[in-house]
Scaffold this active site. Structure first.
Site, PDB file in Angstrom:
ATOM      1  CD  GLN A 252      -3.811  -1.188   0.260  1.00 51.51           C
ATOM      2  OE1 GLN A 252      -3.168   0.359  -0.882  1.00 51.51           O
ATOM      3  NE2 GLN A 252      -3.973  -1.773   0.134  1.00 51.51           N
TER       4      GLN A 252
ATOM      5  CB  SER B 241       0.417  -6.764  -5.050  1.00 49.38           C
ATOM      6  OG  SER B 241       0.510  -7.953  -5.121  1.00 49.38           O
TER       7      SER B 241
ATOM      8  CG  HIS C 123      -3.979  -5.368  -8.237  1.00 46.75           C
ATOM      9  ND1 HIS C 123      -4.694  -5.461  -7.178  1.00 46.75           N
ATOM     10  CD2 HIS C 123      -3.148  -6.593  -7.279  1.00 46.75           C
ATOM     11  CE1 HIS C 123      -4.444  -6.501  -5.775  1.00 46.75           C
ATOM     12  NE2 HIS C 123      -3.632  -6.806  -5.693  1.00 46.75           N
TER      13      HIS C 123
ATOM     14  CB  THR D 198       6.535 -19.967 -17.865  1.00 50.19           C
ATOM     15  OG1 THR D 198       7.046 -21.638 -18.237  1.00 50.19           O
ATOM     16  CG2 THR D 198       7.238 -19.059 -18.772  1.00 50.19           C
TER      17      THR D 198
ATOM     18  CB  CYS E  85      -7.907 -10.267   2.230  1.00 51.48           C
ATOM     19  SG  CYS E  85      -7.596  -9.520   1.199  1.00 51.48           S
TER      20      CYS E  85
HETATM   21  N1  7TS Z   1      -0.539  -6.854   1.936  1.00 47.19           N
HETATM   22  C1  7TS Z   1      -1.209  -5.606   1.802  1.00 47.19           C
HETATM   23  C2  7TS Z   1      -0.640  -4.437   2.661  1.00 47.19           C
HETATM   24  C3  7TS Z   1      -2.300  -5.388   1.061  1.00 47.19           C
HETATM   25  O1  7TS Z   1      -3.288  -4.357   1.090  1.00 47.19           O
HETATM   26  C4  7TS Z   1      -3.373  -6.480   0.324  1.00 47.19           C
HETATM   27  C5  7TS Z   1      -4.461  -6.507  -0.022  1.00 47.19           C
HETATM   28  C6  7TS Z   1      -1.772  -7.810  -0.204  1.00 47.19           C
HETATM   29  C7  7TS Z   1      -0.946  -7.603   0.893  1.00 47.19           C
HETATM   30  C8  7TS Z   1      -2.508  -8.794  -0.876  1.00 47.19           C
HETATM   31  O2  7TS Z   1      -2.322  -7.958  -1.977  1.00 47.19           O
HETATM   32  P1  7TS Z   1      -2.491  -9.082  -3.439  1.00 47.19           P
HETATM   33  O3  7TS Z   1      -2.000  -8.856  -4.340  1.00 47.19           O
HETATM   34  O4  7TS Z   1      -1.832 -10.976  -3.414  1.00 47.19           O
HETATM   35  O5  7TS Z   1      -4.007 -10.020  -3.447  1.00 47.19           O
HETATM   36  N2  7TS Z   1      -5.229  -5.951   0.114  1.00 47.19           N
HETATM   37  C9  7TS Z   1      -6.265  -5.379  -0.479  1.00 47.19           C
HETATM   38  C10 7TS Z   1      -7.426  -4.302   0.767  1.00 47.19           C
HETATM   39  O6  7TS Z   1      -6.964  -3.815   1.834  1.00 47.19           O
HETATM   40  N3  7TS Z   1      -8.824  -4.882  -0.316  1.00 47.19           N
HETATM   41  O7  7TS Z   1      -8.517  -5.755  -0.555  1.00 47.19           O
HETATM   42  C11 7TS Z   1      -7.201  -6.143  -0.674  1.00 47.19           C
END
Ligand code: 7TS
Length: 396
Positions: free
Chosen positions: A181, A201, A203, A239, A326
């Site tokens: 984040q 990540s 996305h 891959t 999540c």
């Molecule tokens: N770490 C943090 C701090 C995150 O906010 C998230 C996803 C992840 C790991 C996991 O990311 P992913 O791409 O592996 O799924 N957080 C959130 C959220 O705050 N609302 O939906 C997903």
């Protein structure tokens, strides 16, 4: 009007990123590990993408960035790698983390506890952050890893990673930070903060889903989570998704270029939305306003169930969240808000709004209008709010 205010869950792929990815589906589709020209044809853009990633977090040339599927995989790789290398095959048995990490940290820690690992979950202070000195207090002789996030997904609160990194370095304990984040919202510099492992990540910063990265500082390679082919120098088999890697690289470059915009314009719109909601009585920003990522606000609206707010907003095509997507399938009180030591009403009344560089002023104006009406409507039918004397001073 459609208004997407859940950018901490995921973001739109930047159209420029999408465009850069397109050739890698039907034109430049070779396996990067193949020796022929179809394979080698993928290399220049992969190298460029990797360079963007190194620059984006200020990794040194000797450090490693492993391409993974997402931050969840990166987090699992670090915790399970540390477990195998330093605990099962070493003389350590202790991990320090926080109570407010994403489940991809806490669920792994809970699993490791079932395997006999001792885990300390540090609480956050009133401002929603870890005090760096508590990390120092809890480091033991057998501490194998400190894993503390860079910025919290629910509150946007920025943790003192620089201080924690310095403490870990002094104590000789590896430091992992989940920067999922933080990237694209604030500057991230692994060298300045003495970070050994860092997860992200794509996305979350306008790259594609299904691709992420794990930074590993020089000399700190771990046993891989995925064994198989020799991809990623043997650190992560499978891959590589070239299109996504190219997209992630460009997304990182654009994220860094847009940091200034994020901390001025996006912040201005976040503050506009927040200030408008705070004009309503008995509303608070959970964790307070200081030291947050510029796009996030987690607001408690007394007497209004977070889920009801989401329902009303969804009817008007506004997407927000009660916290992490999540964890949103169960109606348990939000663990992050519980970690603030809040009462259970507060924990059920939080709504998270997270903006992006694609959020417009018109969208925020529309959201403000809808949110104000929704709060009035929901408070009017809320039993807990209706029976409260008018000038009641909230416990919140
Ligand atoms: N770490 C943090 C701090 C995150 O906010 C998230 C996803 C992840 C790991 C996991 O990311 P992913 O791409 O592996 O799924 N957080 C959130 C959220 O705050 N609302 O939906 C997903």
């Amino acid at each position: 009007m459609e208004v997407y205010l859940d950018n901490n869950a995921t973001t739109m792929v930047d159209p420029e990123v999408f465009k850069a990815m397109e050739p890698f589906f039907c034109t430049i589709y070779g396996n990067p590990n193949s020796l022929h020209k179809f394979g080698a044809g993928t290399h220049p853009k992969m190298v460029e993408a990797l360079n963007f990633l190194y620059d984006g977090i200020n990794a040194a040339d000797e450090d490693d960035i492993i391409i993974t599927a997402n931050a969840t995989e990166s987090n699992n790789t670090v915790l399970k790698g540390i477990w195998i290398d330093k605990i099962l095959n070493g003389n350590k048995n202790h991990i320090i983390t926080s109570e407010v990490e994403h489940p991809s940290i806490t669920a792994v820690c809970r699993f490791l506890e079932t395997q006999g690992v001792s885990v300390t979950y540090l609480p956050v202070n009133d401002e929603g952050v870890i005090d760096a000195h508590t990390v120092k207090e809890y480091i033991q002789e057998d501490t194998a890893l400190v894993s503390i996030m860079w910025a919290n997904n629910e509150t946007g609160k920025i943790f003192p990673v620089k201080e924690i990194g310095a403490i870990c370095k002094e104590a000789g304990v590896p430091f992992h930070t989940d920067a999922t984040q933080a990237i694209g919202k604030i500057a991230v510099d692994v060298q300045a903060c003495n970070v050994d492992y860092l997860s992200f990540s794509a996305h979350k910063f306008h790259g594609p889903k299904g691709i992420g990265g794990l930074y590993v500082s020089k000399g700190n390679a771990l046993t891989p989570l995925l064994h198989g082919g020799e991809q990623m120098g043997g650190h992560r088999a499978g891959t590589v998704d070239v299109a996504s890697m190219v997209g992630m690289g460009l997304a990182m470059k654009l994220a860094v270029e847009n940091l200034e915009f994020e901390n001025t314009e996006v912040k201005r719109l976040r503050d506009k939305l927040e200030d408008a909601i705070l004009e309503l009585p008995e509303t608070i920003v959970i964790g307070g306003k200081a030291n947050r990522t510029p796009n996030t606000t987690l607001i408690s609206i007394r007497g209004v169930e977070g889920e009801s707010m989401l329902w009303d907003m969804n009817q008007k095509t506004i997407g927000a969240s009660t916290g992490s997507a999540c964890a949103s399938e169960d109606l348990e009180a939000n663990p992050v808000m519980n970690a603030f030591g809040s009462d259970s009403e507060l924990a059920h009344t939080g709504v998270r709004f997270s903006l992006s560089r694609f959020t417009t002023e018109e969208q925020i104006d529309y959201a403000i209008e809808v949110i104000k009406k929704a709060v009035l409507r929901l408070r009017a039918i809320s039993s807990s709010y209706a029976y409260t004397p008018k000038n009641h001073v909230s416990q919140l």
